[in-house]
Motif scaffolding. Structure first.
Motif, mmCIF file in Angstrom:
data_model
loop_
_atom_site.group_PDB
_atom_site.id
_atom_site.type_symbol
_atom_site.label_atom_id
_atom_site.label_comp_id
_atom_site.label_asym_id
_atom_site.label_seq_id
_atom_site.Cartn_x
_atom_site.Cartn_y
_atom_site.Cartn_z
ATOM 1 N N SER A 125 1.038 -1.226 0.038
ATOM 2 C CA SER A 125 -0.013 0.111 -0.192
ATOM 3 C C SER A 125 0.946 1.361 0.123
ATOM 4 O O SER A 125 1.964 1.254 0.476
ATOM 5 N N SER A 213 -1.649 -7.940 -6.330
ATOM 6 C CA SER A 213 -2.419 -7.620 -5.226
ATOM 7 C C SER A 213 -3.102 -9.085 -4.825
ATOM 8 O O SER A 213 -3.244 -9.914 -5.835
ATOM 9 N N SER A 223 -7.704 -3.227 -3.318
ATOM 10 C CA SER A 223 -7.998 -1.765 -4.018
ATOM 11 C C SER A 223 -6.683 -0.725 -3.776
ATOM 12 O O SER A 223 -6.552 0.218 -4.291
ATOM 13 N N HIS A 224 -5.786 -1.158 -2.597
ATOM 14 C CA HIS A 224 -4.630 -0.396 -2.500
ATOM 15 C C HIS A 224 -3.699 -0.711 -3.607
ATOM 16 O O HIS A 224 -3.030 0.254 -4.228
ATOM 17 N N ALA A 226 -4.356 -1.528 -6.724
ATOM 18 C CA ALA A 226 -5.240 -0.657 -7.892
ATOM 19 C C ALA A 226 -4.765 0.477 -7.982
ATOM 20 O O ALA A 226 -4.512 1.219 -8.854
ATOM 21 N N SER A 227 -4.922 1.079 -6.806
ATOM 22 C CA SER A 227 -4.332 2.596 -6.605
ATOM 23 C C SER A 227 -3.108 2.799 -6.862
ATOM 24 O O SER A 227 -2.873 3.962 -7.626
ATOM 25 N N THR A 239 -3.995 -9.281 -10.122
ATOM 26 C CA THR A 239 -4.826 -9.670 -8.895
ATOM 27 C C THR A 239 -4.872 -11.176 -8.697
ATOM 28 O O THR A 239 -5.303 -11.740 -9.632
#
Length: 265
Positions: A125, A213, A223-224, A226-227, A239
């Motif tokens: 992250s 991820s 989601s971290h 992807a960010s 993923t």
């Protein structure tokens, strides 16, 4: 098992490291999750060392490395890698970091990009929440009677419930690493995560980057990842149907993705 070496850093810490693979191959640095040692990559060494000289190390406060007084800054964790490269006479290397190792990788990509070739950021992250929640975690680990409760929490966050229900060799390997971790080293590393907020800097990264991820990761959520991939220009995202230690849960898929990315023309 390859020989263990030690680097004395500029701030007088000792960093333990191993080298695998032929010396003439390009260097790939592996950086660990918090609460683990360089042994977390044992399963990947046969595949990776066929193509790279693999450098893996125990982060300060972990494994065979020394335990300097806490807290540790993220910049200091990043400079430990830079000083390892300097000691080996390596100007540029590929980097693969998971969890805290991925945070270190992001710092290097922002602050020492001239030392990096390609970057793999796994189960990580750019920011892991408000500082006050880390104060509580640091306090808890320092005040606990032993590492049993901390280990149980980590394992619950790292592996599928089905792995935790019976006797699982991999779970027991990581339990042993956690129980042997010095609480002051863990607290010092929590402090580095606490201060980390790389979100504003990632758009400046120009290194080829692969983000991996875990679909079921509750620590560094998908989601971290992807960010991060959305923030770094041209980054790829994979993923896996994993929890947190995707290299352990899906080793073949993990290794194939890493090698495909690092060896691409």
């Amino acid at each position: 098992m390859s020989k263990l070496f030690y680097l004395r850093t500029s701030d007088d810490a000792l960093i333990a490291y191993r080298l695998d693979g032929p010396a003439e191959l390009p260097l790939l640095v592996l950086s660990n999750s918090i609460g683990t040692t360089l042994l977390m990559w044992d399963g990947q060494i046969p595949a990776l060392s066929r193509h790279f000289r693999v450098l893996r190390y125990d982060a300060r406060g972990h494994g065979a490395s020394s335990v300097p007084p806490a807290p540790y800054s993220l910049a200091r964790l990043g400079m430990d890698v830079v000083e390892l490269l300097d000691a080996l006479g390596v100007q540029r290397a590929h980097f693969l970091g998971l969890s805290l190792g991925g945070i270190v990788g992001q710092w290097l990509a922002v602050h020492a990009p001239e030392r990096m070739e390609r970057l793999v950021l796994a189960n990580t992250s750019a920011w892991l929440g408000p500082a006050r929640q880390w104060d509580e975690r640091i306090s808890e680990v320092l005040q606990a009677v032993d590492m049993q409760g901390t280990a149980a929490t980590f394992l619950g966050n790292w592996f599928p419930a089905t792995w935790l229900e019976g006797a699982n060799t991999q779970v027991e390997r990581f339990r042993a690493m956690l129980l042997a971790t010095n609480r002051h080293g863990l607290a010092g590393s929590f402090a580095a995560v606490q201060e980390a907020d790389l979100r504003p800097d990632l758009a400046s990264v120009r290194l080829p980057t692969l983000v991996i991820s875990g679909q079921y990761d509750t620590v560094t959520a998908a989601s971290h990842g992807a960010s991060i991939a959305n923030s770094i220009p041209g980054a790829r995202l994979l993923t896996l149907p994993a929890v947190h230690l995707s290299n352990v849960e899906f080793p073949r898929e993990f290794e194939a993705a890493v090698l495909d990315f690092l060896l691409a023309r």
